[in-house]
Design a protein around this motif. Structure first.
Motif, PDB file in Angstrom:
ATOM      1  N   LEU A  80      39.867  34.415  40.913  1.00  0.00           N
ATOM      2  CA  LEU A  80      40.300  33.550  42.068  1.00  0.00           C
ATOM      3  C   LEU A  80      42.017  33.169  41.671  1.00  0.00           C
ATOM      4  N   VAL A  81      42.814  33.794  42.729  1.00  0.00           N
ATOM      5  CA  VAL A  81      44.248  33.647  42.506  1.00  0.00           C
ATOM      6  C   VAL A  81      44.689  32.156  42.943  1.00  0.00           C
ATOM      7  N   ASP A  82      45.588  31.690  42.276  1.00  0.00           N
ATOM      8  CA  ASP A  82      46.133  30.422  42.482  1.00  0.00           C
ATOM      9  C   ASP A  82      47.578  30.639  43.459  1.00  0.00           C
ATOM     10  N   GLY A  83      48.248  29.870  43.415  1.00  0.00           N
ATOM     11  CA  GLY A  83      49.569  29.781  44.306  1.00  0.00           C
ATOM     12  C   GLY A  83      50.770  30.914  43.991  1.00  0.00           C
ATOM     13  N   PHE A  84      52.039  30.586  44.425  1.00  0.00           N
ATOM     14  CA  PHE A  84      52.807  31.255  44.466  1.00  0.00           C
ATOM     15  C   PHE A  84      53.313  32.267  43.194  1.00  0.00           C
ATOM     16  N   ILE A  85      53.378  31.448  41.950  1.00  0.00           N
ATOM     17  CA  ILE A  85      53.475  32.133  40.836  1.00  0.00           C
ATOM     18  C   ILE A  85      52.292  33.051  40.101  1.00  0.00           C
ATOM     19  N   VAL A  86      51.065  32.586  40.358  1.00  0.00           N
ATOM     20  CA  VAL A  86      49.897  33.557  39.983  1.00  0.00           C
ATOM     21  C   VAL A  86      49.786  34.679  41.105  1.00  0.00           C
ATOM     22  N   SER A  87      50.429  34.283  42.197  1.00  0.00           N
ATOM     23  CA  SER A  87      50.149  35.768  43.266  1.00  0.00           C
ATOM     24  C   SER A  87      51.241  36.504  43.014  1.00  0.00           C
ATOM     25  N   VAL A  88      52.382  36.336  42.339  1.00  0.00           N
ATOM     26  CA  VAL A  88      53.394  37.356  42.035  1.00  0.00           C
ATOM     27  C   VAL A  88      52.921  37.869  40.944  1.00  0.00           C
ATOM     28  N   ALA A  89      52.306  37.426  39.819  1.00  0.00           N
ATOM     29  CA  ALA A  89      51.637  38.144  38.725  1.00  0.00           C
ATOM     30  C   ALA A  89      50.411  39.038  39.533  1.00  0.00           C
ATOM     31  N   ALA A  90      49.970  38.592  40.447  1.00  0.00           N
ATOM     32  CA  ALA A  90      48.898  39.561  41.025  1.00  0.00           C
ATOM     33  C   ALA A  90      49.366  40.667  41.778  1.00  0.00           C
ATOM     34  N   LEU A  91      50.496  40.603  42.157  1.00  0.00           N
ATOM     35  CA  LEU A  91      51.239  41.624  42.783  1.00  0.00           C
ATOM     36  C   LEU A  91      51.708  42.490  41.722  1.00  0.00           C
ATOM     37  N   LEU A  92      52.264  42.326  40.808  1.00  0.00           N
ATOM     38  CA  LEU A  92      52.769  42.966  39.535  1.00  0.00           C
ATOM     39  C   LEU A  92      51.381  43.738  38.820  1.00  0.00           C
ATOM     40  N   ALA A  93      50.391  43.041  39.109  1.00  0.00           N
ATOM     41  CA  ALA A  93      48.950  43.889  38.401  1.00  0.00           C
ATOM     42  C   ALA A  93      48.565  44.983  39.311  1.00  0.00           C
ATOM     43  N   VAL A  94      48.809  44.795  40.597  1.00  0.00           N
ATOM     44  CA  VAL A  94      48.355  45.649  41.733  1.00  0.00           C
ATOM     45  C   VAL A  94      49.318  46.794  41.677  1.00  0.00           C
ATOM     46  N   ARG A  95      50.637  46.331  41.516  1.00  0.00           N
ATOM     47  CA  ARG A  95      51.617  47.550  41.390  1.00  0.00           C
ATOM     48  C   ARG A  95      51.319  48.527  40.128  1.00  0.00           C
ATOM     49  N   LEU A  96      50.774  47.810  39.092  1.00  0.00           N
ATOM     50  CA  LEU A  96      50.738  48.458  37.815  1.00  0.00           C
ATOM     51  C   LEU A  96      49.507  49.125  37.916  1.00  0.00           C
ATOM     52  N   ARG A  97      48.254  48.711  38.503  1.00  0.00           N
ATOM     53  CA  ARG A  97      46.964  49.328  38.758  1.00  0.00           C
ATOM     54  C   ARG A  97      46.461  48.938  40.125  1.00  0.00           C
ATOM     55  N   PRO A  98      46.515  49.803  41.038  1.00  0.00           N
ATOM     56  CA  PRO A  98      45.935  49.259  42.287  1.00  0.00           C
ATOM     57  C   PRO A  98      44.733  48.943  42.608  1.00  0.00           C
ATOM     58  N   GLU A  99      43.681  49.614  41.376  1.00  0.00           N
ATOM     59  CA  GLU A  99      42.519  49.399  41.515  1.00  0.00           C
ATOM     60  C   GLU A  99      42.078  47.865  41.178  1.00  0.00           C
ATOM     61  N   THR A 100      43.155  46.958  40.752  1.00  0.00           N
ATOM     62  CA  THR A 100      42.934  45.697  40.701  1.00  0.00           C
ATOM     63  C   THR A 100      42.733  44.843  41.816  1.00  0.00           C
ATOM     64  N   ARG A 101      43.084  45.053  42.939  1.00  0.00           N
ATOM     65  CA  ARG A 101      43.042  44.517  44.096  1.00  0.00           C
ATOM     66  C   ARG A 101      41.947  44.105  44.710  1.00  0.00           C
ATOM     67  N   PRO A 102      40.605  44.904  44.693  1.00  0.00           N
ATOM     68  CA  PRO A 102      39.522  44.355  45.125  1.00  0.00           C
ATOM     69  C   PRO A 102      39.126  43.133  44.240  1.00  0.00           C
ATOM     70  N   TRP A 103      39.444  43.104  43.207  1.00  0.00           N
ATOM     71  CA  TRP A 103      38.777  42.035  42.340  1.00  0.00           C
ATOM     72  C   TRP A 103      39.321  40.651  42.431  1.00  0.00           C
ATOM     73  N   LEU A 104      40.537  40.466  43.203  1.00  0.00           N
ATOM     74  CA  LEU A 104      41.295  39.427  43.382  1.00  0.00           C
ATOM     75  C   LEU A 104      40.781  38.492  44.729  1.00  0.00           C
TER      76      LEU A 104
END
Length: 350
Positions: free
Chosen positions: A261-285
Motif C-alpha cells: 500500500l503506497v503512501d503519498g508523494f515521496i513514496v509514490s516517486v519511489a514506486a515510480l522508480l521501482a516500476v521503471r526498474l521492473r514494470p512487473e512491480t506495478r500490479p502489486w501496488l
C-alpha cells in the motif's frame, strides 16, 4: 551495480482468483457494482493474495529515515536536526504514525538508513546506515554506488522481516528533512517535467521558499543532465537513502508476491522508480491517497494509479496509507461475509 535479484522472475497476480472473486461479487446480495470501488479493491486483493477469502489482518509499517545534503540550501521550513528528533519520537511512540499504527493494530518499525547525526540505539529502531546523510546533489551525486546499494538492500531486508511474520500487507513510510526536494527532482527527471510545475511547499514553505526550492532543483537537474538517465543512476544522483530503501522494499515485495500500500508523494516517486526498474512491480501496488504536493498527481498519472483517499495530507510517515487500511479491510470483509442471493433466499436481479 544493481542487486542480482532484480533480474529474477517476478510473479503475477492470480487470474484464477480474480475471476472467481468477480463471480462472487456478482452473486452477493446487492445490485452489481453498487459498492463501487470496494468491489474492485476486494477483487484485486483476492488476485494479489491468491485467496478466495481475502484478509489484511497482519499489516506491517516500516518508516525509513534519512537526511539530505541539499537541506543546507534552505529547502525546508525545519532544521535538519528534526530528523533525528523525530526518530526518537517514533521510538517513544509519540508521532502520528505511532498513533495510527496502534489504531489499526499494525506492527511498526523504523529503519535509520542515514540520519545525519546517529540517534544511537533506540527501541523499535533498526540501524542500517548508508552514511551520514546524502551529498548535496547540486554539485555531485547524492549517493555513491555502495551507499545506494546499502540503502536499497535495507528496504529489501525490511520486506524479508515482514514476510517472516506472515504479513498480509506492506506499507513503507519516510522521514527526512529535504526529501520532498529530492522526490521532486526525481519526479522531474523521470517524467521530463519542470520544477516550476511539480515543486510544492513540503513541510510548509512560503512562496519565497518554494521559489528557492525550484532554483535548487533546476541546478541539480542541470548537473544531472550530463549523466545517464538509467533509473538506477537517476536514483543515485538525485535520491535519498530513504527513497532508495523504499524503492528496494517495493521491488522486493513484488518479487515475493506481497501486496504494497503506497503512501503519498515521496513514496509514490519511489514506486515510480521501482516500476521503471521492473514494470512487473506495478500490479502489486495499491495507492492510498493523493497528497497536497503539486507533483503527486503527475506521478499518480504516470503510474495509472487511482488513490483511495483525497484528504489534502502532506505529513508523510506512511500516515495516509495507515488511514486507508480500514477501508481495505472493509472491502475484504464485505467480500468474505456478505451472503449470496442463494444463501439469503433473496431473488436476484433480472
Amino acid at each position: 551495480m544493481k542487486p542480482l535479484w532484480l533480474n529474477e522472475p517476478f510473479p503475477c497476480p492470480s487470474l484464477e482468483h480474480e475471476t472467481r472473486a468477480k463471480a462472487r461479487q456478482n452473486q452477493l446480495t446487492k445490485p452489481p457494482g453498487s459498492l463501487g470501488g470496494l468491489e474492485t479493491i476486494a477483487i484485486r486483493i483476492c488476485a494479489l493474495q491468491g485467496r478466495d477469502s481475502p484478509s489484511l489482518d497482519r499489516v506491517r509499517i516500516v518508516v525509513f529515515a534519512g537526511d539530505h545534503g541539499v537541506a543546507k540550501a534552505g529547502v525546508s521550513a525545519y532544521p535538519q536536526e528534526v530528523t533525528r528528533e523525530m526518530v526518537r519520537n517514533f521510538s517513544r511512540g509519540g508521532a502520528a504514525i505511532n498513533v495510527l499504527a496502534r489504531q489499526i493494530g499494525a506492527f511498526l518499525e523504523v529503519v535509520d538508513v542515514g540520519v545525519v547525526a546517529d540517534p544511537g540505539p533506540l527501541p523499535g529502531v533498526i540501524s542500517r546506515r548508508a552514511g551520514d546523510g546524502t551529498a548535496d546533489f547540486r554539485t555531485q551525486p547524492a549517493m555513491t554506488g555502495q551507499s545506494l546499494r546499502i540503502a536499497f538492500e535495507a528496504g529489501a531486508e525490511a520486506v524479508e522481516r515482514a514476510r517472516a511474520t506472515g504479513c498480509d500487507l506492506f506499507i513503507g513510510g519516510e522521514m527526512g528533512i529535504g526529501n520532498t526536494t529530492a522526490a521532486t527532482a526525481l519526479a522531474c527527471a523521470l517524467l521530463s517535467e519542470t520544477p516550476r510545475r511539480l515543486a510544492g511547499p513540503g513541510t510548509g514553505l512560503d512562496s519565497a521558499g518554494v521559489a528557492r526550492k525550484v532554483t535548487v532543483i533546476e541546478q541539480a537537474l542541470t548537473e544531472y543532465a550530463r549523466t545517464s538517465h538509467d533509473p538506477w543512476e537517476t536514483l543515485r544522483h538525485l535520491g535519498g537513502f530513504e527513497i532508495a530503501a523504499l524503492t528496494g522494499s517495493m521491488l522486493a515485495a513484488a518479487r515475493s508476491g506481497l501486496p504494497v500500500l503506497v503512501d503519498g508523494f515521496i513514496v509514490s516517486v519511489a514506486a515510480l522508480l521501482a516500476v521503471r526498474l521492473r514494470p512487473e512491480t506495478r500490479p502489486w501496488l495499491l495507492f492510498a491517497h493523493e497528497s497536497a504536493e503539486p507533483g503527486h498527481q503527475a506521478v499518480l498519472t504516470a503510474l495509472e494509479a487511482e488513490p483511495l483517499l483525497r484528504l489534502g495530507m502532506r505529513l508523510g510517515e506512511a500516515s495516509g496509507a495507515a488511514l486507508a487500511v480500514p477501508l481495505l479491510r472493509c472491502a475484504c470483509a464485505l467480500h468474505r461475509e456478505m451472503a449470496t442471493f442463494a444463501e439469503a433466499g433473496v431473488s436476484g436481479g433480472a
